[in-house]
Design an enzyme around this catalytic site. Structure first.
Site, mmCIF file in Angstrom:
data_model
loop_
_atom_site.group_PDB
_atom_site.id
_atom_site.type_symbol
_atom_site.label_atom_id
_atom_site.label_comp_id
_atom_site.label_asym_id
_atom_site.label_seq_id
_atom_site.Cartn_x
_atom_site.Cartn_y
_atom_site.Cartn_z
ATOM 1 N N GLY A 248 68.647 9.338 -20.665
ATOM 2 C CA GLY A 248 69.261 10.467 -20.751
ATOM 3 C C GLY A 248 70.298 10.945 -19.683
ATOM 4 C CG LEU B 93 72.811 10.872 -22.940
ATOM 5 C CD1 LEU B 93 72.857 10.727 -24.398
ATOM 6 C CD2 LEU B 93 72.191 9.558 -22.581
ATOM 7 N N GLY C 181 79.835 6.596 -20.888
ATOM 8 C CA GLY C 181 79.285 5.196 -20.884
ATOM 9 C C GLY C 181 78.333 5.014 -21.931
ATOM 10 C CG HIS C 182 74.373 6.777 -21.488
ATOM 11 N ND1 HIS C 182 74.464 7.618 -20.301
ATOM 12 C CD2 HIS C 182 73.522 6.142 -21.146
ATOM 13 C CE1 HIS C 182 73.650 7.402 -19.500
ATOM 14 N NE2 HIS C 182 72.773 6.351 -19.886
ATOM 15 C CD GLN D 8 63.629 2.278 -15.998
ATOM 16 O OE1 GLN D 8 63.189 2.111 -17.151
ATOM 17 N NE2 GLN D 8 64.668 1.960 -15.461
ATOM 18 C CG ASP E 250 72.264 -0.785 -15.595
ATOM 19 O OD1 ASP E 250 71.954 -0.453 -14.476
ATOM 20 O OD2 ASP E 250 72.507 0.064 -16.363
ATOM 21 C CB VAL F 42 82.736 3.727 -19.430
ATOM 22 C CG1 VAL F 42 83.634 4.898 -19.554
ATOM 23 C CG2 VAL F 42 82.505 2.987 -20.812
HETATM 24 O O1 PAF Z 1 69.327 1.408 -18.432
HETATM 25 C C1 PAF Z 1 68.539 2.111 -18.303
HETATM 26 O O2 PAF Z 1 68.735 3.407 -18.710
HETATM 27 C C2 PAF Z 1 66.970 2.078 -18.488
HETATM 28 O O3 PAF Z 1 66.725 1.091 -17.704
HETATM 29 C C3 PAF Z 1 66.208 1.708 -19.655
HETATM 30 C C4 PAF Z 1 67.151 0.433 -20.369
HETATM 31 C C5 PAF Z 1 66.541 2.783 -20.773
HETATM 32 C C6 PAF Z 1 64.780 1.354 -19.799
HETATM 33 O O4 PAF Z 1 64.280 2.647 -19.388
#
Ligand code: PAF
Length: 283
Positions: free
Chosen positions: A31, A33, A36-37, A61, A151, A177
């Site tokens: 989220g 956003l 880039g997303h 994570q 990433d 982006v």
């Molecule tokens: O890149 C991210 O936003 C997160 O690491 C992902 C891939 C959505 C996993 O939670």
């Protein structure tokens, strides 16, 4: 566009499409956003009939003391952006849906890919990423999943997991982006102060410096890294986590650019840890 919160409902949606022979793309996100997303959604739309974007700030994570609590959240704003981008489904589950009572299975890529770079600085991070992405894959049943190249290590780890688990899912990575001054777009940029935002342009400037050095004939890893570090250190509020030159496939450290290498970096500002990378190629 449909907003779905339950795994079972998402699975039923995917089963219906699959029964009609339609391809599904999944864009996993946390989220907050940005463009880039949305570029990932567009890649998904070009490769599949329907796109589902997930919005889930994944607790597993984040390490202790990391930014889980302050990670920006704006479901209504995100849903509107996704609707305008042509997304078919937003999957925004509560934590209890992804990690229900009794959940106890982790998915982890062992060995080199996840242990260096961000894996060293954030122990357990990639285990959380692969576990949630595995659950999202099983829930959304995509043919294609799209991730951003910012990433770089995450994409490498997810590709490995997908291959190792024999999932018939195409992993597509899309170019980073950037803002007008070169800063890679990231949800975490929202946590920079005005002065930090100004100084954060040093990350891309450092990558550009290394690229220029490479063009002038420099091949030495330590010298390329040193030049990039010096450029970042000009930003008084930046604290370098790492600057490394690695093999693009194995992510093992490289002493020298032979043909292709990735220069990857992570830099802390007070409330944001930013990452970026550049593929260095000798033509
Ligand atoms: O890149 C991210 O936003 C997160 O690491 C992902 C891939 C959505 C996993 O939670």
């Amino acid at each position: 566009m449909r907003l779905i919160e339950r795994v079972a409902e998402l699975g039923a949606w995917a089963d219906g499409l699959r029964a009609q022979g339609r391809r599904i793309a999944l864009v996993p996100t946390m989220g907050a956003l940005h463009e880039g997303h949305l570029s990932l959604v567009r890649v998904g739309l070009a490769r599949a009939h329907c796109v589902a974007a997930s919005i889930f700030v994944n607790p597993t994570q984040f390490g202790a003391g990391e930014d889980y609590a302050i990670y920006p959240r704006d479901l209504a704003g995100d849903a509107e952006l996704l609707r305008r981008a042509g997304c078919d489904v937003v999957f925004a589950p509560p934590v209890s849906e992804i990690y229900p009572e009794g959940w106890s299975t982790w998915v982890e890529v062992e060995g080199g890919l996840g242990t260096g770079l961000c894996g060293r600085a954030r122990p357990g991070h990639f285990r959380g990423v692969t576990t949630v992405v595995a659950r999202l894959f099983n829930a959304a049943k995509p043919h294609v999943a799209v991730f951003g190249e910012k990433d770089y290590q995450q994409v490498a780890v997810i590709r490995r997991m997908t291959r190792d688990l024999l999932w018939d899912i195409e992993i597509v990575s899309a170019p980073t982006v950037r803002e007008a001054d070169g800063l890679a777009m990231s949800s975490r940029n929202q946590n920079l102060s005005a002065l930090e935002r100004e100084q954060a342009r040093a990350l891309n400037a450092a990558l550009a410096e290394a690229r220029a050095l490479l063009r002038s004939g420099e091949r030495s890893g330590p010298r390329l890294i040193e030049a990039a570090r010096r450029r970042i250190e000009e930003a008084s509020l930046a604290r370098i986590d790492y600057v490394e030159l690695v093999d693009p496939d194995t992510l093992e450290p490289l002493e020298k650019v032979e043909s292709r290498a990735v220069l990857a970096l992570a830099v802390h500002f007070s409330r944001a840890r930013l990452i970026d990378n550049a593929l260095l190629e000798i033509h």
